[in-house]
Design an enzyme around this catalytic site. Structure first.
Site, PDB file in Angstrom:
ATOM      1  N   TYR A 124      31.660 -23.088  47.966  1.00 17.42           N
ATOM      2  CA  TYR A 124      31.064 -23.395  46.655  1.00 17.42           C
ATOM      3  C   TYR A 124      30.404 -22.173  46.033  1.00 17.42           C
ATOM      4  O   TYR A 124      29.809 -22.274  44.970  1.00 17.42           O
ATOM      5  CB  TYR A 124      30.016 -24.500  46.798  1.00 17.42           C
ATOM      6  CG  TYR A 124      30.603 -25.857  47.107  1.00 17.42           C
ATOM      7  CD1 TYR A 124      31.240 -26.081  48.321  1.00 17.42           C
ATOM      8  CD2 TYR A 124      30.513 -26.898  46.201  1.00 17.42           C
ATOM      9  CE1 TYR A 124      31.781 -27.313  48.622  1.00 17.42           C
ATOM     10  CE2 TYR A 124      31.052 -28.138  46.493  1.00 17.42           C
ATOM     11  CZ  TYR A 124      31.679 -28.336  47.704  1.00 17.42           C
ATOM     12  OH  TYR A 124      32.206 -29.556  47.999  1.00 17.42           O
ATOM     13  N   LYS A 171      33.538 -25.883  62.305  1.00 14.48           N
ATOM     14  CA  LYS A 171      34.938 -25.702  62.691  1.00 14.48           C
ATOM     15  C   LYS A 171      35.060 -24.278  63.258  1.00 14.48           C
ATOM     16  O   LYS A 171      35.901 -23.478  62.840  1.00 14.48           O
ATOM     17  CB  LYS A 171      35.838 -25.914  61.457  1.00 14.48           C
ATOM     18  CG  LYS A 171      37.326 -25.982  61.738  1.00 14.48           C
ATOM     19  CD  LYS A 171      37.804 -27.337  62.220  1.00 14.48           C
ATOM     20  CE  LYS A 171      39.258 -27.298  62.584  1.00 14.48           C
ATOM     21  NZ  LYS A 171      39.748 -28.517  63.217  1.00 14.48           N
ATOM     22  N   ASP A 204      36.398 -32.440  62.390  1.00 12.25           N
ATOM     23  CA  ASP A 204      37.393 -33.530  62.436  1.00 12.25           C
ATOM     24  C   ASP A 204      36.982 -34.597  63.440  1.00 12.25           C
ATOM     25  O   ASP A 204      37.100 -35.804  63.177  1.00 12.25           O
ATOM     26  CB  ASP A 204      38.811 -32.994  62.720  1.00 12.25           C
ATOM     27  CG  ASP A 204      38.848 -31.826  63.690  1.00 12.25           C
ATOM     28  OD1 ASP A 204      37.825 -31.128  63.828  1.00 12.25           O
ATOM     29  OD2 ASP A 204      39.886 -31.592  64.321  1.00 12.25           O
ATOM     30  N   ASP A 228      29.789 -32.365  51.904  1.00  9.65           N
ATOM     31  CA  ASP A 228      30.235 -33.104  50.724  1.00  9.65           C
ATOM     32  C   ASP A 228      31.190 -34.225  51.146  1.00  9.65           C
ATOM     33  O   ASP A 228      31.041 -35.396  50.768  1.00  9.65           O
ATOM     34  CB  ASP A 228      30.939 -32.116  49.769  1.00  9.65           C
ATOM     35  CG  ASP A 228      31.171 -32.705  48.395  1.00  9.65           C
ATOM     36  OD1 ASP A 228      30.687 -33.813  48.124  1.00  9.65           O
ATOM     37  OD2 ASP A 228      31.856 -32.052  47.587  1.00  9.65           O
TER      38      ASP A 228
END
Ligand code: NAD
Length: 335
Positions: A124, A171, A204, A228
């Site tokens: 972002y 991640k 995930d 988000d």
């Protein structure tokens, strides 16, 4: 005491849910002098910018704002007002409690977690470029400073609210440098908080864990994009976007807003559920020391949802935004 608070009604369903929230706050007895400020596409037509300086000045002056959603066109067009506002005021912590409301629906019962999302960096940061025709690049910006302060915020928040665990969601198996930096900072900050259990989870796996046993995660701390996406997943777990509140917290100011967007599909029809913005306002009341009024609204919301007679369409009812608001004010008067 009268509080001066900036109100940005926003667009789409924003003005409808903002008006409903003002009515409920007034009925709670808290005294607020609203400073109305506008931002978004409509403002750009007259003022040449989607986020006029006067909006930022008003928030800086009052330190507190309540904000309705503001739409951002997909693809070409202006930059998100929401992202710009968070960056301009350095509202680095986006706090989103994901908590079931009793009576909404049995399959949504019992969830109680908090997502703390880093609010100023990651994908972002707005660093995008076309390297050559047909090749686009978005830069994922992660700094030690921001990782450390968001982790500190999450551990402090957990300690303050008597939470047991903070789970960092990342991640780092793939993005070893950027997400690896978050993990490194998290581990350092965790050492300073021995009473809170630290946990680590890949994003995930976290998505699956949220559906199977969300409460195990307790307080999630994560980067901007993962936060988000997981917030909307969380909203789905407790009954949808009409319910989940949020706060953007910085050292200088705080802006309270629902997780949902401007919902153009139902805008102007009187169908919007104002609960999410009302619950964001409840967070705001706690923040400004008006906890008695906050608890009064909270109790009335619980009563109303438990009774189940007055519901907006997103939760299977037929009440309009105004009818829901009126019923909530009545529940407050008799609570
Ligand atoms: P959205 O959250 O606006 O809507 C998704 C779905 O949820 C729609 O079907 C909508 O009708 C429903 N919904 C949302 N809030 C509701 C409510 N209070 N009551 C009943 N139903 C509700 O997501 P979107 O359609 O992807 O986004 C629309 C616009 O909002 C986009 O331009 C996006 O950029 C913007 N947006 C703004 C913010 C913000 O201001 N903070 C946040 C998210 C999205």
């Amino acid at each position: 005491m009268t509080h001066t608070i900036t109100l940005i009604p926003g667009d789409g369903i924003g003005p409808e849910v903002s008006r409903a929230t003002q009515v409920v706050l007034e009925a709670s007895g808290v005294k607020i002098d609203w400073e109305i400020q506008h931002a978004g596409a409509a403002v750009a037509e007259t003022q040449g910018t989607t986020l006029p300086n006067s909006v930022l000045e008003s928030i800086r002056r009052n330190k507190i704002a309540l904000k309705g959603p503001i739409g951002t066109p997909i693809g070409k067009g202006f930059r998100s007002v929401n992202v710009t506002l968070r960056q301009a005021l350095d509202l680095y912590a986006n706090v989103r409690p994901v908590k079931s409301l009793h009576g909404v629906e049995p399959r949504f019962e019992g969830t109680d977690i908090v997502i703390v999302r880093e609010n100023t960096e990651d994908l972002y940061a707005g660093l995008e470029l076309i390297i050559m025709p047909g090749v686009a690049q978005s830069i994922k910006l992660i700094t030690e400073r921001s990782c450390t302060r968001i982790c500190e915020y999450a551990f402090d928040y957990a300690a303050r609210l008597g939470r047991k665990r903070v789970t960092v969601v990342h991640k780092a198996n793939i993005m070893k440098l950027s997400d690896g930096l978050l993990l490194e900072c998290f581990r350092k900050v965790a050492l300073k908080h021995p009473k809170i259990e630290p946990a680590e989870m890949i994003v995930d796996a976290c998505a699956m864990q949220m559906v199977r046993n969300a409460n195990k995660l307790d307080v999630i701390v994560t980067e901007n994009l993962y936060g988000d996406i997981l917030s909307d997943l969380g909203a789905g777990l407790v009954g949808g976007l009409g319910i989940v509140p949020g706060a953007n917290i910085g050292h200088e100011a705080a802006v309270f807003e629902a997780v949902h967007g401007s919902a153009p599909d139902i805008a102007g029809k009187g169908l919007a559920n104002p609960t999410a913005l009302i619950q964001s306002a409840v967070m705001m009341l706690h923040h400004i020391g008006e906890s008695a009024a906050a608890q009064k609204i909270d109790r009335a919301l619980i009563t109303l949802y438990e009774r189940g007679e007055v519901r907006t369409a997103d939760l299977g009812g037929s009440a309009s935004t105004d009818e829901f608001t009126e019923a909530l004010c009545k529940a407050m008067a008799t609570a």
